[in-house]
Scaffold this motif. Structure first.
Motif, short mmCIF file in Angstrom:
data_model
loop_
_atom_site.label_atom_id
_atom_site.label_comp_id
_atom_site.label_asym_id
_atom_site.label_seq_id
_atom_site.Cartn_x
_atom_site.Cartn_y
_atom_site.Cartn_z
N HIS A 1 -0.35 59.82 44.28
CA HIS A 1 -0.73 58.40 44.30
C HIS A 1 -1.24 57.98 45.67
O HIS A 1 -2.33 57.39 45.80
CB HIS A 1 0.45 57.51 43.88
CG HIS A 1 0.18 56.07 44.15
ND1 HIS A 1 -0.59 55.30 43.30
CD2 HIS A 1 0.49 55.28 45.20
CE1 HIS A 1 -0.72 54.10 43.83
NE2 HIS A 1 -0.07 54.05 44.98
N HIS B 1 -1.45 54.63 36.70
CA HIS B 1 -2.14 55.86 36.26
C HIS B 1 -1.56 57.10 36.93
O HIS B 1 -1.36 58.13 36.28
CB HIS B 1 -3.64 55.72 36.54
CG HIS B 1 -4.23 54.55 35.84
ND1 HIS B 1 -4.58 54.58 34.51
CD2 HIS B 1 -4.47 53.28 36.26
CE1 HIS B 1 -5.05 53.39 34.15
NE2 HIS B 1 -4.98 52.58 35.19
N PHE C 1 0.50 60.01 34.97
CA PHE C 1 0.11 61.42 35.14
C PHE C 1 1.34 62.27 35.46
O PHE C 1 1.49 63.39 34.96
CB PHE C 1 -0.92 61.49 36.28
CG PHE C 1 -1.45 62.87 36.55
CD1 PHE C 1 -2.57 63.34 35.87
CD2 PHE C 1 -0.85 63.71 37.48
CE1 PHE C 1 -3.07 64.62 36.11
CE2 PHE C 1 -1.33 64.98 37.73
CZ PHE C 1 -2.45 65.44 37.04
N THR D 1 3.59 52.13 31.90
CA THR D 1 3.03 51.04 31.09
C THR D 1 3.65 49.71 31.50
O THR D 1 2.96 48.68 31.55
CB THR D 1 3.26 51.33 29.59
OG1 THR D 1 2.59 52.54 29.28
CG2 THR D 1 2.72 50.21 28.72
N TRP E 1 1.84 48.55 34.53
CA TRP E 1 0.48 48.12 34.16
C TRP E 1 0.54 46.72 33.54
O TRP E 1 -0.26 45.84 33.88
CB TRP E 1 -0.12 49.14 33.19
CG TRP E 1 -1.59 49.02 33.01
CD1 TRP E 1 -2.56 49.42 33.88
CD2 TRP E 1 -2.27 48.45 31.89
NE1 TRP E 1 -3.80 49.14 33.36
CE2 TRP E 1 -3.66 48.55 32.15
CE3 TRP E 1 -1.85 47.88 30.69
CZ2 TRP E 1 -4.63 48.10 31.25
CZ3 TRP E 1 -2.81 47.42 29.80
CH2 TRP E 1 -4.18 47.53 30.08
N ARG F 1 -6.78 45.38 37.60
CA ARG F 1 -6.31 46.59 36.92
C ARG F 1 -7.43 47.62 36.76
O ARG F 1 -7.25 48.61 36.06
CB ARG F 1 -5.72 46.24 35.55
CG ARG F 1 -4.39 45.50 35.69
CD ARG F 1 -3.57 45.54 34.43
NE ARG F 1 -4.18 44.81 33.34
CZ ARG F 1 -3.57 44.58 32.19
NH1 ARG F 1 -2.34 45.03 31.97
NH2 ARG F 1 -4.17 43.91 31.23
N SER F 2 -8.57 47.39 37.40
CA SER F 2 -9.62 48.42 37.32
C SER F 2 -10.23 48.65 38.70
O SER F 2 -10.36 47.71 39.50
CB SER F 2 -10.73 47.99 36.34
OG SER F 2 -11.48 46.95 36.89
N LEU G 1 -7.97 60.77 35.12
CA LEU G 1 -7.16 59.67 35.67
C LEU G 1 -8.08 58.60 36.28
O LEU G 1 -7.94 57.40 36.03
CB LEU G 1 -6.20 60.24 36.71
CG LEU G 1 -5.13 59.34 37.35
CD1 LEU G 1 -4.08 60.20 38.04
CD2 LEU G 1 -5.68 58.33 38.33
N THR H 1 -10.12 56.54 33.76
CA THR H 1 -9.28 55.54 33.07
C THR H 1 -9.01 54.36 33.99
O THR H 1 -9.10 53.19 33.60
CB THR H 1 -7.93 56.18 32.64
OG1 THR H 1 -8.22 57.41 31.97
CG2 THR H 1 -7.15 55.28 31.70
N ALA H 2 -8.65 54.67 35.26
CA ALA H 2 -8.35 53.60 36.23
C ALA H 2 -9.62 52.81 36.56
O ALA H 2 -9.57 51.59 36.75
CB ALA H 2 -7.76 54.21 37.50
N PRO I 1 -2.72 53.11 31.10
CA PRO I 1 -2.46 54.47 31.63
C PRO I 1 -2.06 55.44 30.52
O PRO I 1 -1.38 55.07 29.57
CB PRO I 1 -1.28 54.24 32.59
CG PRO I 1 -0.63 52.98 32.13
CD PRO I 1 -1.70 52.14 31.52
N THR I 2 -2.51 56.69 30.67
CA THR I 2 -2.09 57.74 29.74
C THR I 2 -1.73 58.98 30.54
O THR I 2 -2.23 59.18 31.66
CB THR I 2 -3.22 58.15 28.77
OG1 THR I 2 -4.35 58.54 29.56
CG2 THR I 2 -3.60 57.03 27.83
#
Ligand code: NAD
Ligand SMILES: O=C(O)CCC(=O)CC(=O)O
Length: 357
Positions: free
Chosen positions: A241, A266, A270, A294, A297, A307-308, A345, A348-349, A355-356
């Motif tokens: 991170h 994220h 991970f 989550t 998030w 968040r992006s 990652l 998605t971010a 997050p997945t």
């Protein structure tokens, strides 16, 4: 079979005063450190606050240097060092966020001046021996015990002017320190306790701070959390991170705390599968049943935080470069980091999707 308990723990010196009115102890702390010629450091926008602090210090304040900038650019470090020499300072009081404290740390590193920190964000730099410096678009960090502030004064009254958006993202930056400490290779039971309590305190305080920034109790609880989370960062090795955020900050000049806020869920998602004890601690701290990534998030969304990476100004075309920069220096992480996994990652971010793993 459980892994048998085994750890090494190196305590760092901490001298902390926390509570409304803590700033009134500044002269005592300067006496305690034996300082006579103080340079007060701050970011340009904290000049008024720094001037008030210099007034409290009195004739021992020989200069106010309001030129701290995020990620400590090399030229700003050189200018502060030159000024410290010119005014013959024997110590610094850094007032403000991680930018002011980071500048104080570089002066301490290069010129040997002790730093007293008066933090007004939740970034946590005041509790770590970690310095950072940005040169030619590359951010370097290192550890040196000389840069650890000799005293830290947390006064919640100084944080009521901190805007809600900065309060929230700065608090998420602090939570990220504790999250990574929980799965650090050099974690220990003591640090785990501090990390869990730091996350608990900050996650509970941030909605109250966002609801009413003048709530001194909420502000004090947030500072208590920031102290603990910062101490965790100071005591452990950073993983994916933080390395990813350094790559994004150093290479693209993305804002520090908002970047941490976007990346944290994220990076945690991970790593979650490879860090079950960290997940259990976070679930206890957050009161969540299973998925702290989550939860964080959702918390960021509820508190109106970005968040992006897209909304922070990162072009999608920069994803591959950030993958390369992040992978260029190997570092500890509970799960192996591959270019493919990191690319997924980041995409998605970047898009602001949930997050997945
Ligand atoms: N070395 C470490 O251990 C460590 C840890 C965390 C962060 N950092 C570094 O710190 C920097 C980020 O710190 P930050 O997020 O605190 O940023 P910052 O110091 O730049 O402050 C963020 C914003 O808050 C404003 N601000 C600060 N105090 C205020 C107040 N009382 N009222 C109103 N506005 C106020 C500042 O003017 C700025 O606009 C980065 O360079 C990061 O790398 C270092
Ligand atoms: O990334 C962080 O929040 C902590 C480490 C850091 O920023 C180092 C630095 O630049 O001073």
């Amino acid at each position: 079979m459980n892994t048998p308990l085994a750890f090494a723990y190196q305590g760092l010196p901490m001298r902390v005063v926390l509570g409304t009115g803590a700033l009134g102890r500044l002269a005592d702390e300067i006496d305690h450190a034996g300082l006579e010629r103080i340079m007060v450091l701050c970011s340009p926008r904290q000049l008024e606050l720094a001037t008030m602090v210099a007034g409290l210090i009195g004739p021992r304040a020989v200069d106010i240097h309001p030129h701290a900038r995020m990620h400590v650019p090399a030229e700003s470090a050189a200018e502060a060092q030159r000024r410290a020499k010119e005014v013959n300072a024997d110590g610094c009081v850094a007032v403000g966020g991680g930018s002011a404290i980071g500048l104080g740390k570089i002066v301490a590193l290069r010129y040997g001046l002790p730093v007293i920190a008066v933090p007004t964000t939740y970034a946590g730099s005041e509790m770590t021996p970690v310095w950072g410096l940005t040169e030619n678009g590359v951010k370097r960090t290192g550890r040196d015990p000389r840069v650890l502030p000799v005293s830290v004064l947390y006064d919640p009254a100084l944080t009521v002017a901190l805007p809600t958006d900065v309060s929230v993202t700065s608090g998420m930056n602090a939570i990220a320190h504790a999250v990574e400490a929980l799965y650090a290779p050099d974690a220990s039971p003591v640090i785990n306790l501090m990390a869990e309590e730091g996350v608990r305190a900050l996650a509970a305080a941030l909605p109250d701070v966002a609801a009413d920034g003048t709530d001194l109790d909420a502000r004090a609880r947030a500072q208590y959390g920031a102290w603990l989370c910062g101490a965790c960062l100071g005591a452990t090795t950073m993983s994916l991170h933080h390395k990813l955020c350094h790559a994004l900050g150093g290479t693209l000049d993305l804002p520090h705390a908002p970047t941490h806020t976007v990346v944290l869920p994220h990076a945690l998602a991970f790593n979650q599968g490879a860090a079950p004890k960290a997940v259990a601690a976070l679930n206890r701290a957050l009161g969540t049943p299973a998925d702290p990534a989550t939860y964080l998030w959702d918390l960021a969304g509820r508190l109106g935080a970005p968040r992006s990476l897209r909304e922070l100004g990162m072009p999608e075309s920069a994803i591959d470069r950030i993958v390369q920069v992040t992978l260029a220096n190997p570092y500890a992480n509970p799960r192996e980091v591959t270019a493919e996994g990191l690319g997924r990652l980041l995409r998605t971010a970047w898009a602001g999707q949930p997050p997945t793993a």
